[in-house]
Every structure is written in C-alpha cells, then in structure tokens.
Design an enzyme around this catalytic site. Structure first.
Site: not given
Length: 287
Positions: A57-58, A96, A126, A128, A195
């Site tokens: 999602d970057s 993501d 993925k 978070e 991270e």
C-alpha cells in the site's frame, strides 16, 4: 497409436514459489529476498531476482503522491496486484490489505482478502497489527487464505503512533512488540515483516517465532529483507534511515529527459531512422 512427439511442444511455465516454500526458509536459513512492485513491467524485471513481490500500500506515496497509505482502496490494490501477477511468473505475490478493509473483524477481513486473491491471482495477503489481529489471522488461515503479518512500525496506524519513529525503545514497548510478533506467528502467519524496530528487538523476534521474519529497518539477522523498490533504485532524495539506494535512477532519468528535450528542441530527433518512408513503388507512382 503413434508415439511421435508433438512438432512444437510448449514449454511448461516455471512454477511460482509457494507459501510453504517461503515458510521453510526458516529452517533452511536461505535469506528471503523481497521487494515491492506496483506494475507489470517492474514485476517482470524483478521476478527472477526476488522470492516475494509485495504489492504494497506504499503505492499511495510512490505511485499516487499521497501523504500516507490511509486513502488506498481495495480497488487500487486489486488493479496493481493483478498487474504484478501478470508481469511475474516465479515470485510469490503478496498483496497488502488496505486500511479499513480488515480491522472491523475476521468476517470483513475474509471478504476483503478473498476478493483480493480472487481478482488478482495473488497467493497471499499482508495485514498490519499484533495481538489484536491474531484472531483475524487465524480465521483467514483456517479458511485457506495465507497471511503475512506486519509488526513494529505499522504505517496504517501513523495517527495513533504519532509519526514514523523507530519502535521498541524502552522495556514496555519492547515487551509489547515481542508479544505482538509471538501472537501473529502463533495465529498462523507464514512470515512476518518487522519494520523500523531496534536491532535487539528484531533479533529477539527472529529467534522467538517459528515463521520467517522479513526485516525493513530491523536487523541483518532477520530471515529476509524487503525495501520499497523505488527507494532501492534511488528515485527519491529523502528516504528513511534504513534505506540503501542501490542505484540513482532519479538522476539517470533526469539526464535522459534533459537529453531528449534538447534533441527535440534542436530538431535532431526524430532522425531519418525513426520515421516511416514511402515504399519505392509509391514514390515512383507519385512522380
């Protein structure tokens, strides 16, 4: 019945790396190479060199110029995820889950993850979070959706964290993040991105969990490493402390654009070899 081979046999496509193959790297100690990818062409270029391509999602900042990852939608992730799958054939493709697509609970997460995999062809998602996401990870894993975890600095929670600072400073935060990693691993995550945490915490997580860890601003002793591909290529002047540019592509693109502009303005481009000429017969008939 004839046993003669077909005149033009079709070569079998290379098999992609699987989720179990990546999980097995924990015991084989072969480092996992992971980069982000957002387009088919970039995926094609990276595929032979990476074990995992992450459709991160970057892309919010890298592709769309947004200030954070929070505005990213499922539709955006699906469009870019499908492109990366089309452009690759060897690497495991992980997508993501964007902010707001899974936090409500396991059932919402399943609907979002199922759509991501169904509409892109990717193999895993993925998400978070730590202890609070363990139930969701377990729910997805038991229903056939492989999950990569992400602990430490979690960019989707930037408003709660108060910025993009390194995590794990102080005993309380160190202990809480260790608990997060253990919970995610115990819930069934096949790998965990760690991270922007202090090195000793990254080492403790890597030693403490049964699945591979993939560091970004963590430790060389993680089971693998990941970077945003544009950071790795030197596309941005300002980057995080943990970024090592392996090229200066921004400078090379700038020089190429400058050269192109000068050639156009001086009418040196296009040259004769770049334009189409009438065939000899057509030239003769026009005379």
């Amino acid at each position: 019945m004839s046993t003669q081979a077909a005149p033009n046999p079709v070569a079998l496509a290379a098999r992609r790396l699987s989720v179990p193959a990546i999980a097995a790297r924990k015991s084989s100690h072969e480092p996992i190479v992971m980069l982000t990818a957002y387009t088919a062409r970039m995926a094609e270029l990276l595929d032979a060199h990476c074990d995992i391509l992450l459709v991160g999602d970057s892309l919010a900042q890298v592709v769309y110029g947004l200030p954070t990852t929070l505005p990213v939608s499922l539709d955006m992730m699906i469009a870019h995820g499908a492109a990366v799958v089309r452009g690759s054939s060897r690497a495991l493709v992980v997508i993501d889950m964007p902010f707001g697509s899974y936090e409500e609970g396991p059932r919402q997460a399943f609907r979002s993850a199922a759509r991501l995999l169904r509409e892109t062809g990717a193999a895993a998602v993925k998400l978070e979070g730590g202890v609070e996401m363990a139930e969701t990870i377990s729910f997805l894993q038991r229903r056939g959706i492989p999950v990569m975890g992400h602990v430490g600095l979690t960019p989707q929670r930037v408003n709660v964290l108060g910025g993009y600072r390194a995590r794990g400073q102080g005993n309380a935060e160190f202990s809480a993040l260790m608990d997060d990693a253990l919970a995610v691993a115990d819930a069934g995550a096949f790998a965990i991105v760690v991270e922007a945490v202090i090195e000793t915490l990254a080492d403790s997580i890597t030693q403490g969990v049964k699945c591979p860890t993939i560091g970004i601003g963590a430790s060389v002793r993680c089971d693998g490493q990941v970077l945003v591909v544009d950071d790795m290529l030197g596309m941005f002047e300002r980057t995080a402390k943990f970024v090592k540019p392996f090229d200066n592509l921004a400078e090379r693109i700038t020089r190429a654009a400058e050269s192109y502009a000068a050639s156009v303005r001086s009418r040196q481009f296009p040259e004769i070899s770049h334009v189409y000429q009438a065939a000899a017969a057509d030239r003769a008939s026009s005379n």
